[in-house]
Structures are given as structure tokens and as C-alpha cells.
Design a protein around this motif. Sequence first.
Motif, PDB file in Angstrom:
ATOM      1  N   GLY A 137      24.109 -83.697 -27.731  1.00  0.00           N
ATOM      2  CA  GLY A 137      22.845 -82.979 -27.721  1.00  0.00           C
ATOM      3  C   GLY A 137      22.863 -81.764 -28.629  1.00  0.00           C
ATOM      4  N   GLY A 138      23.777 -81.784 -29.599  1.00  0.00           N
ATOM      5  CA  GLY A 138      23.797 -80.707 -30.584  1.00  0.00           C
ATOM      6  C   GLY A 138      24.115 -79.343 -29.998  1.00  0.00           C
ATOM      7  N   PHE A 139      24.769 -79.300 -28.847  1.00  0.00           N
ATOM      8  CA  PHE A 139      25.133 -78.054 -28.166  1.00  0.00           C
ATOM      9  C   PHE A 139      23.934 -77.333 -27.577  1.00  0.00           C
ATOM     10  N   VAL A 140      22.726 -77.894 -27.732  1.00  0.00           N
ATOM     11  CA  VAL A 140      21.523 -77.185 -27.283  1.00  0.00           C
ATOM     12  C   VAL A 140      20.699 -77.958 -26.247  1.00  0.00           C
ATOM     13  N   ASP A 191      28.425 -80.173 -16.765  1.00  0.00           N
ATOM     14  CA  ASP A 191      27.159 -79.542 -17.114  1.00  0.00           C
ATOM     15  C   ASP A 191      27.467 -78.214 -17.794  1.00  0.00           C
ATOM     16  N   TYR A 192      27.976 -78.313 -19.023  1.00  0.00           N
ATOM     17  CA  TYR A 192      28.403 -77.104 -19.727  1.00  0.00           C
ATOM     18  C   TYR A 192      27.205 -76.276 -20.190  1.00  0.00           C
ATOM     19  N   ARG A 193      27.472 -74.991 -20.419  1.00  0.00           N
ATOM     20  CA  ARG A 193      26.412 -74.070 -20.840  1.00  0.00           C
ATOM     21  C   ARG A 193      25.968 -74.394 -22.266  1.00  0.00           C
ATOM     22  N   LEU A 194      24.659 -74.280 -22.487  1.00  0.00           N
ATOM     23  CA  LEU A 194      24.051 -74.660 -23.756  1.00  0.00           C
ATOM     24  C   LEU A 194      23.615 -73.447 -24.571  1.00  0.00           C
ATOM     25  N   ALA A 195      23.667 -73.606 -25.894  1.00  0.00           N
ATOM     26  CA  ALA A 195      23.140 -72.615 -26.827  1.00  0.00           C
ATOM     27  C   ALA A 195      21.622 -72.798 -26.890  1.00  0.00           C
ATOM     28  N   PRO A 196      20.874 -71.853 -27.300  1.00  0.00           N
ATOM     29  CA  PRO A 196      21.300 -70.571 -27.854  1.00  0.00           C
ATOM     30  C   PRO A 196      21.587 -69.518 -26.791  1.00  0.00           C
ATOM     31  N   GLU A 197      21.210 -69.773 -25.535  1.00  0.00           N
ATOM     32  CA  GLU A 197      21.460 -68.778 -24.481  1.00  0.00           C
ATOM     33  C   GLU A 197      22.949 -68.512 -24.293  1.00  0.00           C
ATOM     34  N   HIS A 198      23.768 -69.539 -24.516  1.00  0.00           N
ATOM     35  CA  HIS A 198      25.211 -69.424 -24.314  1.00  0.00           C
ATOM     36  C   HIS A 198      25.924 -69.981 -25.546  1.00  0.00           C
ATOM     37  N   PRO A 199      26.074 -69.163 -26.596  1.00  0.00           N
ATOM     38  CA  PRO A 199      26.713 -69.660 -27.826  1.00  0.00           C
ATOM     39  C   PRO A 199      28.220 -69.871 -27.638  1.00  0.00           C
ATOM     40  N   ASP A 205      30.227 -87.707 -26.639  1.00  0.00           N
ATOM     41  CA  ASP A 205      29.475 -88.206 -27.790  1.00  0.00           C
ATOM     42  C   ASP A 205      28.910 -87.029 -28.569  1.00  0.00           C
ATOM     43  N   SER A 206      28.839 -87.186 -29.884  1.00  0.00           N
ATOM     44  CA  SER A 206      28.229 -86.209 -30.780  1.00  0.00           C
ATOM     45  C   SER A 206      28.839 -84.827 -30.552  1.00  0.00           C
ATOM     46  N   ALA A 207      28.043 -83.847 -30.118  1.00  0.00           N
ATOM     47  CA  ALA A 207      28.593 -82.518 -29.836  1.00  0.00           C
ATOM     48  C   ALA A 207      29.648 -82.598 -28.739  1.00  0.00           C
ATOM     49  N   GLY A 208      29.461 -83.506 -27.797  1.00  0.00           N
ATOM     50  CA  GLY A 208      30.467 -83.710 -26.750  1.00  0.00           C
ATOM     51  C   GLY A 208      31.772 -84.244 -27.316  1.00  0.00           C
ATOM     52  N   GLY A 209      31.688 -85.051 -28.380  1.00  0.00           N
ATOM     53  CA  GLY A 209      32.895 -85.501 -29.064  1.00  0.00           C
ATOM     54  C   GLY A 209      33.621 -84.335 -29.713  1.00  0.00           C
ATOM     55  N   TRP A 210      32.846 -83.408 -30.289  1.00  0.00           N
ATOM     56  CA  TRP A 210      33.439 -82.188 -30.831  1.00  0.00           C
ATOM     57  C   TRP A 210      34.140 -81.416 -29.720  1.00  0.00           C
ATOM     58  N   LEU A 211      33.481 -81.326 -28.559  1.00  0.00           N
ATOM     59  CA  LEU A 211      34.078 -80.607 -27.433  1.00  0.00           C
ATOM     60  C   LEU A 211      35.363 -81.275 -26.956  1.00  0.00           C
ATOM     61  N   VAL A 212      35.419 -82.605 -26.985  1.00  0.00           N
ATOM     62  CA  VAL A 212      36.658 -83.299 -26.618  1.00  0.00           C
ATOM     63  C   VAL A 212      37.778 -82.923 -27.590  1.00  0.00           C
TER      64      VAL A 212
END
Length: 174
Positions: free
Chosen positions: A23-26, A52-60, A90-97
Motif C-alpha cells: 500500500g505504498g506505506f500510506v 497493522d503497522y503505522r502508516l505515513a504521512p502521520e507516521h513516517p 507485498d510491495s511496501a510490505g515486501g520492503w518491510l520484510v
Amino acid sequence: MPGAWVTRAGQAEHGVLLYLHGGGFVIGSLSGYRHLVARLGVAAGLRAYFVDYRLAPEHPCPAAPDDALAAYRALLEAGHDPARIALAGDSAGGWLVARLLRDIARLELPMPGRAAFLSPITDLTFSNPSMTENRSRDPLLPVSWAKRSVAAFLAGQDASAVGLSPLSGAVAGW
């Protein structure tokens, strides 16, 4: 760590799948991913935990990677065998992995038994030629949207800094 267990009734526990959504971190939520996470867990024979990780832009950044690490540590502290923990995103989540694997190695925590990357973001600088060469082939996200979401996530941080783009650093120990 906020999140939800996603399991099928009567499913035996052979380990845990820790899932980090895209979800593009957002954007992104359990309601949008419940079906995928449940199917992956069932296919792998694992109970699935959706973070359910915190999302940007509120939580960069580093909020989301910190949340992923906290979720992994919580699984270890709950007594889950790291060899029976799988990471997927997946996507941003893949980056997080990828970032989580780097953090686990850096902190010398026990590595999970396996990890899966589903179309991960691997270059937050968008300098890889595939970003322009394959632009017309991506049916889901325009590069302009991805750049805006990553900018919100980074909140002024240098995307080329070591630790932000998984391909910019060592993958030893993965």
C-alpha cells in the motif's frame, strides 16, 4: 503490536506467518488483505498474523519498520520457534520484510525460518532502470503515485541512505 490473527477454524499450528501488507506505506488494512493472508497461511500450514503497522504521512519512517520489528520480537517473546516463523509481504510490505531481515541480522536476533517477497519495493530512490522501462507493464500503480507515497513515508529522509533501500546493503545472513 496491533494486528490480527487470521486462521481457518480447526487449522493446526505448525508455525506463524507474519504478514506485512503493501500500500505504498500510506494505505492498507486487514479488511483489504484478510483473504490473501488467510490463503497464504492455509497454503503454508501456518497461523497468520497480520501486522497493522503505522502508516505515513502521520507516521513516517521508521514507524513501520519499528512496528515490524516489534511484532517479530513479540512472536519470539511469546515462545514461537524462529525456525517456524515465516515472513511475507507485498510491495511496501515486501520492503518491510527486507528491512526486518536486515534489522534482525543487525540486532543478532534469531532469523526466521523463511521469507517471501511478493513484488517488493526494493529501490526507494527509483533509480533502477526497470522503473522506467517497465512503466507501461505495471497494471496496478503508476510510478508517480509510488514516488508520492514513498516521499510521504520518508518525510525528507535521504532515500539512498543505507538501510532504506534493501538493495543498498548487505544481505548476508538472510
